[in-house]
Design a protein around this motif. Structure first.
Motif, PDB file in Angstrom:
ATOM      1  N   PRO A  93       0.839  -1.194   0.000  1.00 45.59           N
ATOM      2  CA  PRO A  93       0.000   0.000   0.000  1.00 45.59           C
ATOM      3  C   PRO A  93       0.874   1.244   0.000  1.00 45.59           C
ATOM      4  N   PRO A  94       0.337   2.366  -0.453  1.00 42.89           N
ATOM      5  CA  PRO A  94       1.122   3.603  -0.418  1.00 42.89           C
ATOM      6  C   PRO A  94       1.382   4.054   1.013  1.00 42.89           C
ATOM      7  N   THR A  95       2.469   4.775   1.214  1.00 42.69           N
ATOM      8  CA  THR A  95       2.828   5.294   2.538  1.00 42.69           C
ATOM      9  C   THR A  95       3.018   6.800   2.456  1.00 42.69           C
ATOM     10  N   ILE A  96       2.892   7.465   3.601  1.00 42.20           N
ATOM     11  CA  ILE A  96       3.053   8.915   3.630  1.00 42.20           C
ATOM     12  C   ILE A  96       4.462   9.290   3.201  1.00 42.20           C
ATOM     13  N   LEU A  97       5.452   8.625   3.774  1.00 38.29           N
ATOM     14  CA  LEU A  97       6.848   8.802   3.387  1.00 38.29           C
ATOM     15  C   LEU A  97       7.355   7.491   2.807  1.00 38.29           C
ATOM     16  N   SER A  98       8.355   7.586   1.946  1.00 43.20           N
ATOM     17  CA  SER A  98       8.960   6.399   1.364  1.00 43.20           C
ATOM     18  C   SER A  98      10.473   6.498   1.499  1.00 43.20           C
ATOM     19  N   PHE A  99      11.031   5.678   2.366  1.00 37.54           N
ATOM     20  CA  PHE A  99      12.471   5.633   2.608  1.00 37.54           C
ATOM     21  C   PHE A  99      13.057   7.036   2.856  1.00 37.54           C
ATOM     22  N   PRO A 100      12.522   7.757   3.854  1.00 33.51           N
ATOM     23  CA  PRO A 100      13.097   9.085   4.144  1.00 33.51           C
ATOM     24  C   PRO A 100      14.579   8.962   4.473  1.00 33.51           C
ATOM     25  N   GLY A 101      15.418   9.742   3.775  1.00 35.07           N
ATOM     26  CA  GLY A 101      16.862   9.597   3.925  1.00 35.07           C
ATOM     27  C   GLY A 101      17.441  10.490   5.009  1.00 35.07           C
ATOM     28  N   ILE A 160      -5.585   8.180   5.718  1.00 40.47           N
ATOM     29  CA  ILE A 160      -6.640   8.083   6.727  1.00 40.47           C
ATOM     30  C   ILE A 160      -6.019   8.495   8.057  1.00 40.47           C
ATOM     31  N   THR A 161      -6.404   9.672   8.545  1.00 41.70           N
ATOM     32  CA  THR A 161      -5.798  10.205   9.765  1.00 41.70           C
ATOM     33  C   THR A 161      -6.693  10.077  10.983  1.00 41.70           C
ATOM     34  N   GLY A 162      -7.932   9.662  10.792  1.00 45.55           N
ATOM     35  CA  GLY A 162      -8.847   9.489  11.913  1.00 45.55           C
ATOM     36  C   GLY A 162     -10.107   8.787  11.457  1.00 45.55           C
ATOM     37  N   LEU A 163     -10.848   8.230  12.430  1.00 51.68           N
ATOM     38  CA  LEU A 163     -12.064   7.480  12.112  1.00 51.68           C
ATOM     39  C   LEU A 163     -13.304   8.074  12.772  1.00 51.68           C
ATOM     40  N   SER A 187     -10.445   0.846  -1.965  1.00 54.11           N
ATOM     41  CA  SER A 187      -9.723  -0.035  -1.046  1.00 54.11           C
ATOM     42  C   SER A 187      -9.160   0.776   0.105  1.00 54.11           C
ATOM     43  N   VAL A 188      -9.139   0.174   1.280  1.00 50.90           N
ATOM     44  CA  VAL A 188      -8.611   0.855   2.465  1.00 50.90           C
ATOM     45  C   VAL A 188      -7.629  -0.068   3.178  1.00 50.90           C
ATOM     46  N   TRP A 189      -6.562   0.543   3.700  1.00 50.58           N
ATOM     47  CA  TRP A 189      -5.583  -0.153   4.544  1.00 50.58           C
ATOM     48  C   TRP A 189      -5.564   0.582   5.886  1.00 50.58           C
ATOM     49  N   VAL A 190      -5.805  -0.136   6.962  1.00 54.46           N
ATOM     50  CA  VAL A 190      -5.904   0.488   8.283  1.00 54.46           C
ATOM     51  C   VAL A 190      -4.916  -0.177   9.231  1.00 54.46           C
ATOM     52  N   TYR A 191      -4.051   0.634   9.845  1.00 53.95           N
ATOM     53  CA  TYR A 191      -3.088   0.153  10.835  1.00 53.95           C
ATOM     54  C   TYR A 191      -3.613   0.524  12.222  1.00 53.95           C
ATOM     55  N   PHE A 192      -3.747  -0.465  13.104  1.00 52.26           N
ATOM     56  CA  PHE A 192      -4.270  -0.163  14.435  1.00 52.26           C
ATOM     57  C   PHE A 192      -3.698  -1.145  15.448  1.00 52.26           C
ATOM     58  N   CYS A 193      -3.833  -0.776  16.716  1.00 52.94           N
ATOM     59  CA  CYS A 193      -3.418  -1.662  17.796  1.00 52.94           C
ATOM     60  C   CYS A 193      -4.512  -1.678  18.861  1.00 52.94           C
ATOM     61  N   ILE A 194      -4.543  -2.782  19.608  1.00 55.43           N
ATOM     62  CA  ILE A 194      -5.610  -2.971  20.596  1.00 55.43           C
ATOM     63  C   ILE A 194      -5.341  -2.170  21.856  1.00 55.43           C
ATOM     64  N   ALA A 195      -4.084  -2.111  22.260  1.00 54.03           N
ATOM     65  CA  ALA A 195      -3.730  -1.383  23.482  1.00 54.03           C
ATOM     66  C   ALA A 195      -2.477  -0.576  23.221  1.00 54.03           C
ATOM     67  N   ALA A 196      -2.275   0.437  24.042  1.00 55.79           N
ATOM     68  CA  ALA A 196      -1.110   1.292  23.872  1.00 55.79           C
ATOM     69  C   ALA A 196       0.169   0.472  23.961  1.00 55.79           C
ATOM     70  N   GLY A 197       1.039   0.684  22.982  1.00 57.82           N
ATOM     71  CA  GLY A 197       2.328  -0.012  22.989  1.00 57.82           C
ATOM     72  C   GLY A 197       2.303  -1.357  22.325  1.00 57.82           C
ATOM     73  N   ALA A 198       1.101  -1.868  21.956  1.00 54.75           N
ATOM     74  CA  ALA A 198       1.027  -3.178  21.314  1.00 54.75           C
ATOM     75  C   ALA A 198       1.522  -3.073  19.888  1.00 54.75           C
ATOM     76  N   ALA A 199       1.864  -4.225  19.316  1.00 56.26           N
ATOM     77  CA  ALA A 199       2.348  -4.247  17.948  1.00 56.26           C
ATOM     78  C   ALA A 199       1.249  -3.791  17.005  1.00 56.26           C
ATOM     79  N   CYS A 200       1.660  -3.099  15.940  1.00 56.01           N
ATOM     80  CA  CYS A 200       0.711  -2.574  14.977  1.00 56.01           C
ATOM     81  C   CYS A 200       0.185  -3.696  14.077  1.00 56.01           C
ATOM     82  N   THR A 201      -1.121  -3.701  13.853  1.00 57.52           N
ATOM     83  CA  THR A 201      -1.760  -4.673  12.980  1.00 57.52           C
ATOM     84  C   THR A 201      -2.305  -3.945  11.758  1.00 57.52           C
ATOM     85  N   MET A 202      -2.212  -4.555  10.591  1.00 60.91           N
ATOM     86  CA  MET A 202      -2.768  -3.962   9.386  1.00 60.91           C
ATOM     87  C   MET A 202      -3.865  -4.851   8.835  1.00 60.91           C
ATOM     88  N   LYS A 203      -5.024  -4.257   8.538  1.00 59.03           N
ATOM     89  CA  LYS A 203      -6.091  -4.973   7.854  1.00 59.03           C
ATOM     90  C   LYS A 203      -6.563  -4.121   6.684  1.00 59.03           C
TER      91      LYS A 203
END
Length: 701
Positions: free
Chosen positions: A214-222, A631-634, A658-674
């Motif tokens: 999926p596209p990203t906001i930044l791509s390999f920022p140097g 997508i910056t908020g829901l 199509s949508v790609w959403v990165y989220f986590c269940i609790a603070a500090g948890a690993a990021c999940t993408m669906k």
């Protein structure tokens, strides 16, 4: 003892051809010499190449390749490279030119053979990131133990080997700068074997890894820098070929260039770059190391223009310099830093010239180098480094040697009064004295191409007088004390990852490439290159957070056009909607409400996004483009609108959201993408209608 398929069997034969080509006066003579050479060596049994070992990891393909099957009947160009090598990067445009000229169907297949120099370069994920970063569009095999390298007795990076359709060695070229000879050998080989009817037109199963992402906001920022007067950050968004300016809180201020590479001066909206790296900012001016264009550029925000200060736009081999900027050829500038040299403050731009393994000076106002004569504004000249790729310290700056310098930091005050240089390929940090140019070792091994172990890493970038480092190959942020020459880890676990904490020691990075100090010396901004993120280190609380880049759009984020939609993950939800009746010229709005399970929230700074695309054959609906947004908020509705063409090419077509959403269940948890996609069939009336039709959608992850 040489193996049967060694290049040592080929070189004595090819050397005779090389000598003859030097004496050839016309292109016809050269073509004839190569053709006759091929007819003599074509069936020699001692030039049959060893095949790739089974079990190797392949990129950009549907599966492993072999000279016995998919590569049979093809002329194959093997590029032996390692991703940290600037010389290997320099030949990528030559390979791209060949790919544009000759397709797989024509009979040419280019295969990158990644033979690692350092241990971290054996890791597939790191090689994969490099393939994406350098936009490599041909198959690449991760030969981590360099077995084919050793079997062929390859001796250095880069080495090109041309192989015939029966797996027979034809030619080899060592090092960079052989575009003309490479084109000659390839063109004649294809003609020779086409006439022999030995070329086959089958595909080899190329499948680009980038198309599945999926596209990203930044791509390999140097690289990243901060202007303390305005508290703004300039980010080299290298993979998107652009410069992004944001506030210290992540508010998007300017985007200059991208998303494709180019070399255009002019208005901010028209300018383009090619894989920019170093950035330096003062007030409303940003200086850019436009690496793959071999240029130094200037962005003037007040005038709203981009201009070229140095370089010709092609790789230069001059290792002395002295010409005025736009007349001076330069080679792969990797970092820039403002400084002073015999004149007013910030009258010079120091340049880490990775391509010639030197430190250069571009004078923005009149001045002079230590023990040198007066130099006029605009002069671009070598300051330190002989131009040979080596690790050599010397009291005389022109006799010192660097190996792909890639990061700079200046400490003008006493007792330092020096420029710090992160010398990538020698795995050292060096100092260049501002008073006389003497080059000394600060930390690292005193031998070229040795690892620094606990004393630093391979790809490093110096920052601040305390000489902070991003240690790309050790995936850590390090600090060097210039007084004690002690190097210690500030943040990072030492393993590749993307964790924020809970503290510095538990955080992780993935080959970070740039670093800068925020206002007041309390924050460090890190370009976490392979994670496509900017991370913020709070030196007081010892915590790491993400810099969330936001444009604060009142509705859906501003759409961005691209040419191709990424591939959805296999497990993505796919929803087919009922056909919708629309009219030509009508505005179609898709209003989408997304929700997460209880307790979940979007991962700050992660690239959650949407993509609007047309089905195959229906690209005319979106003028051949793919439209994307962040997508910056829901909390509200995501509204995506498109105006249908006034003259439809078909009466039945389809759009896909199509949508790609990165989220986590609790603070500090690993990021999940669906991910999820909504397919909307359209029944289009050719009678024009200027109104709007809205489709309401909802989905819960």
């Amino acid at each position: 003892m040489a193996s049967e398929c060694s290049l040592s069997n080929l070189f004595p034969i090819q050397s005779q051809l090389d000598c003859a080509l030097e004496d050839a006066a016309t292109q016809e003579e050269k073509d004839k010499l190569v053709y006759e050479y091929l007819s003599k060596i074509d069936e020699r049994e001692d030039l049959m190449i060893c095949d790739f070992e089974t079990g190797l990891e392949w990129l950009n393909t549907e599966g492993p390749l072999s000279f016995k099957n998919k590569l049979s009947g093809k002329v194959v160009l093997l590029d032996f490279f390692t991703y940290c090598c600037i010389n290997c990067m320099h030949i990528l445009p030559d390979l791209h030119q060949l790919e544009q000229k000759h397709s797989v169907k024509d009979g040419l297949v280019i295969v990158g053979v990644h033979s690692a120099k350092f241990p971290n370069e054996k890791v597939l994920d790191n090689v994969r990131s490099a393939v994406l970063r350098y936009d490599i569009c041909h198959p690449v095999v991760n030969d981590g133990e360099a077995r084919l390298w050793h079997q062929l007795e390859v001796s250095c990076w880069p080495t090109l080997v041309l192989v015939g359709p029966r797996g027979n060695l034809l030619f080899s070229l060592v090092g960079e700068g052989h575009r003309e000879r490479l084109t000659l050998f390839t063109d004649v080989s294809l003609r020779y074997y086409r006439e022999k009817k030995l070329l086959e037109v089958h595909s080899v199963g190329v499948k680009l890894y980038r198309d599945s992402l999926p596209p990203t906001i930044l791509s390999f920022p140097g690289k990243i820098c901060v202007d303390h007067s305005s508290n703004r950050l300039a980010i080299a968004d290298t993979g998107h070929h652009r410069i992004v300016l944001v506030s210290s809180t992540g508010q998007l201020l300017h985007v200059i260039g991208g998303p494709e590479s180019g070399r255009q001066d002019g208005a901010l909206s028209e300018a383009s770059f090619s894989s920019p790296q170093g950035v330096a900012m003062k007030n409303d001016v940003v200086y850019v190391a436009d690496t793959e264009n071999h240029l130094i550029r200037k962005i003037d925000l007040l005038e709203g223009r981009v201009s070229t200060l140095a370089g010709l736009g092609v790789q230069g081999m001059d290792k002395a310099g002295g010409a005025m900027g736009v007349q001076q050829p330069i080679s792969s500038p990797w970092d820039v830093m403002l400084g002073s040299a015999g004149g007013v403050e910030d009258n010079v731009l120091w340049v880490a010239m990775a391509g010639t393994h030197q430190i250069w000076a571009l004078f923005l106002a009149d001045g002079k180098l230590p023990k040198g004569s007066e130099l006029k504004a605009g002069t671009c000249v070598r300051w330190a480094g002989s131009g040979s790729e080596e690790n050599r310290n010397n009291a005389y700056p022109h006799k010192a040697g660097f190996a792909q310098p890639s990061g700079l930091a200046v400490a003008p005050e006493e007792p330092w009064s020096c420029l710090f240089v992160a010398d990538s390929e020698s795995s050292t940090v060096r100092t260049v004295a501002l008073k006389d140019g003497a080059v000394k070792l600060l930390v690292g091994e005193p031998l070229c191409f040795r690892r620094c172990g606990r004393e630093g890493g391979g790809r490093q970038t110096a920052a601040s007088a305390r000489c902070g480092l991003v240690s790309g190959t050790e995936f850590a942020i390090k600090v060097v004390d210039p007084k004690t020459k002690h190097c210690s880890t500030l943040a990072g676990s030492g393993a590749a990852g993307n964790a924020l904490g809970p503290d510095f020691s538990k955080s992780s990075f993935n080959e970070p490439g740039g670093i800068c100090m925020g206002a007041g010396g309390k924050l460090l901004y890190v370009a976490d290159t392979n994670n496509h993120l900017i991370k913020v280190l709070d030196l007081h609380s010892k915590t790491v957070s993400l810099l969330c880049i936001s444009a604060d759009y009142t509705d859906a984020p501003e759409p961005r056009a691209s040419m191709k939609a990424p591939t959805l993950p296999k497990r993505a939800a796919r929803i087919k909607l009922a056909p919708l009746s629309v009219c030509a010229g009508q505005t179609l709005t898709m209003s989408l409400k997304l929700s997460l399970t209880e307790g979940a929230k979007l991962t700050d700074g992660a690239p959650s996004c949407w993509v609007l695309s047309a089905e195959e054959g229906d690209e005319w609906l979106l003028d051949g483009q793919v439209v994307t947004g962040d997508i910056t908020g829901l909390s509200g509705l995501l509204r995506i609108s498109t105006k249908l063409p006034e003259v439809p090419k078909k009466l039945h077509a389809g759009l896909r959201l199509s949508v790609w959403v990165y989220f986590c269940i609790a603070a500090g948890a690993a990021c999940t993408m669906k991910a999820a996609s909504f397919f909307l069939p359209l029944e289009i009336s050719d009678k024009p209608f200027l109104g709007e039709v809205t489709v309401v959608l909802a989905h819960s992850f």
